[in-house]
Design a protein around this motif. Structure first.
Motif, short mmCIF file in Angstrom:
data_model
loop_
_atom_site.label_atom_id
_atom_site.label_comp_id
_atom_site.label_asym_id
_atom_site.label_seq_id
_atom_site.Cartn_x
_atom_site.Cartn_y
_atom_site.Cartn_z
N LYS A 189 0.82 -1.21 0.00
CA LYS A 189 0.00 0.00 0.00
C LYS A 189 0.86 1.27 0.00
N GLY A 190 2.18 1.10 -0.09
CA GLY A 190 3.06 2.26 -0.15
C GLY A 190 3.39 2.87 1.19
N VAL A 191 3.23 2.09 2.27
CA VAL A 191 3.50 2.59 3.62
C VAL A 191 4.93 2.24 4.03
N VAL A 192 5.62 3.18 4.64
CA VAL A 192 6.99 2.98 5.09
C VAL A 192 6.97 2.50 6.54
N LEU A 193 7.66 1.38 6.81
CA LEU A 193 7.71 0.83 8.17
C LEU A 193 9.12 0.94 8.72
N LEU A 194 9.23 1.39 9.98
CA LEU A 194 10.50 1.48 10.67
C LEU A 194 10.38 0.80 12.03
N ALA A 195 11.48 0.20 12.49
CA ALA A 195 11.48 -0.46 13.80
C ALA A 195 12.84 -0.31 14.45
N SER A 196 12.85 -0.28 15.76
CA SER A 196 14.10 -0.17 16.52
C SER A 196 14.89 -1.47 16.43
N SER A 197 16.21 -1.35 16.33
CA SER A 197 17.07 -2.53 16.19
C SER A 197 17.19 -3.33 17.48
N GLY A 198 16.92 -2.72 18.63
CA GLY A 198 16.98 -3.43 19.90
C GLY A 198 18.10 -2.93 20.79
#
Length: 397
Positions: A189-198
């Motif tokens: 859907k063209g959404v950018v996802l980001l997550a913390s590496s830990g």
């Protein structure tokens, strides 16, 4: 697999995971200068972009937010309610960091994890310590909260999803099929996802968080994994070291709103992820047509690089928000390339006869040569052993 086997807070603010030597007296607001946020604000401020913060909830009425935050559903449950000390502690801080970078964006808060002091989490921790996973599952709300949160955020129009969370704290595998499918749905859907590496990257064996296990959702393909850097530009000692890390952002002594109406300093890969998400909101505000891949490529290309092109410590380097927004403004819209090959993909119609491709003559020559050399070696070895055997036999006579 239950949500309890997936999602925990990977980077709680203000905790023992951060060595004192690393956090000593970082100037307030240093991250704004390090990321060149003021220069980025002259180009864009996030207007028209919604950032979904998937976290522990948020105190939307905090004076800093001024109506820019909307509360979504609670997918994790457990009984906590707004106003309690263990509601929105982490999520409020992450929301603050997003809005500090993208002040004209809007935040959609979706509750998918528990704060560290939430009684529901304490119950689960107790069962897990006894390896009583079935009881741990019964304590929590059934279903995968993170996957549901991603779907909800996408369907509500979020262009960016910020996930300051991970599977490393409870010490078991974090991959889950429905979360991976939700990530694919968002990317489609063209959404950018980001997550913390830990926060398990410490080399101190006495540090209980020094596990450095693979952390999801950062490790899902398509998710931008964000490491934490310090004022000197080096990796924060706690930031996990893995190949899924794409980029880095400041993560030490980040001044942010708290759930009591005030502000606190906090450290972790969590605020780093939130600051990165704010940068992406600026980029999309400048150029709404950017695809998730274009966003990633621009962040990588414009980052303040370490001594080499890529490291598992900082990914491709520390985010330069001004350079990223500038590059976003000049990026051309991505276009699908038409297929110009044969009429059929693969082997074509099902009734088409299957014909094995001929072997490459070069491989035949190489293989035949190798086989010939091997045969000569075997023959030579045979005669050599035979001669030695005859010699020994002659001596015994």
């Amino acid at each position: 697999m239950n949500v309890l086997q997936i999602v925990t807070v990977a980077a709680l603010l203000a905790g023992p995971a951060v060595p004192a030597a690393v956090t000593a007296q970082a100037p307030q607001g240093w991250e704004q200068t390090a990321m060149r946020v003021p220069a980025a604000h002259r180009l864009a401020q996030g207007k028209g972009v919604t950032v979904a913060v998937l976290d522990t909830g948020v105190v939307a009425g905090h004076s800093e937010f001024r109506g820019r935050v909307t509360g979504g559903p609670d997918y994790i449950g457990g009984g906590a309610r707004p106003g309690q000390s263990y509601w929105g502690e982490h999520g409020t801080s992450m929301t603050s960091s997003v809005l500090k970078v993208a002040p004209q964006s809007r935040v959609l808060s979706v509750r998918v994890i528990w704060d560290h002091l939430d009684p529901a989490r304490k119950k689960v921790d107790a069962f897990i310590k006894e390896n009583d996973f079935k009881s741990a599952e019964k304590v929590g709300k059934p279903g995968n909260a993170l996957a549901k949160g991603i779907h909800y955020a996408v369907d509500k129009g979020a262009r960016v999803i910020s996930m300051s969370l991970g599977s490393d704290e409870w010490g078991w595998g974090g991959y889950e099929d429905d979360t991976a499918a939700a990530v694919d749905y968002a990317l489609g859907k063209g959404v950018v996802l980001l997550a913390s590496s830990g926060n398990g990257g410490s080399t101190d064996r006495n540090d209980v968080d020094a596990n450095n296990v693979v952390s999801y959702p950062a490790a899902y393909p398509g998710v931008i994994g964000v490491a934490a850097s310090g004022p000197t530009g080096r990796r924060a000692d706690f930031s996990q070291v893995h190949t899924y890390t794409t980029i880095a952002a400041p993560g030490i002594d980040i001044w942010a709103a708290n759930n009591r109406g005030g502000h606190d300093n906090g450290s972790g890969t969590s605020p780093a992820c939130a600051l990165a998400a704010g940068t992406v909101a600026l980029m999309l505000s400048r150029n709404p047509d950017l695809t998730p891949r274009q966003v990633r490529d621009i962040l990588v290309r414009t980052a303040k690089r370490p001594t080499v092109a890529y490291t598992t410590y900082l990914g491709f380097g520390v985010i330069d928000a001004a350079a990223a927004v500038q590059a976003a403004g000049t990026a051309k819209a991505a276009k699908a390339v038409p297929y110009k090959g044969k009429k059929y993909f693969g082997q074509g119609p099902t009734d088409r006869p299957t014909v094995n491709a001929p072997l490459d003559p070069d491989y035949l020559i190489i293989g035949g040569g190798a086989a010939g050399i091997g045969l000569l070696c075997l023959v030579g070895a045979f005669f050599l052993l035979r001669r030695r055997s005859s010699a020994k036999s002659g001596r015994r006579r």
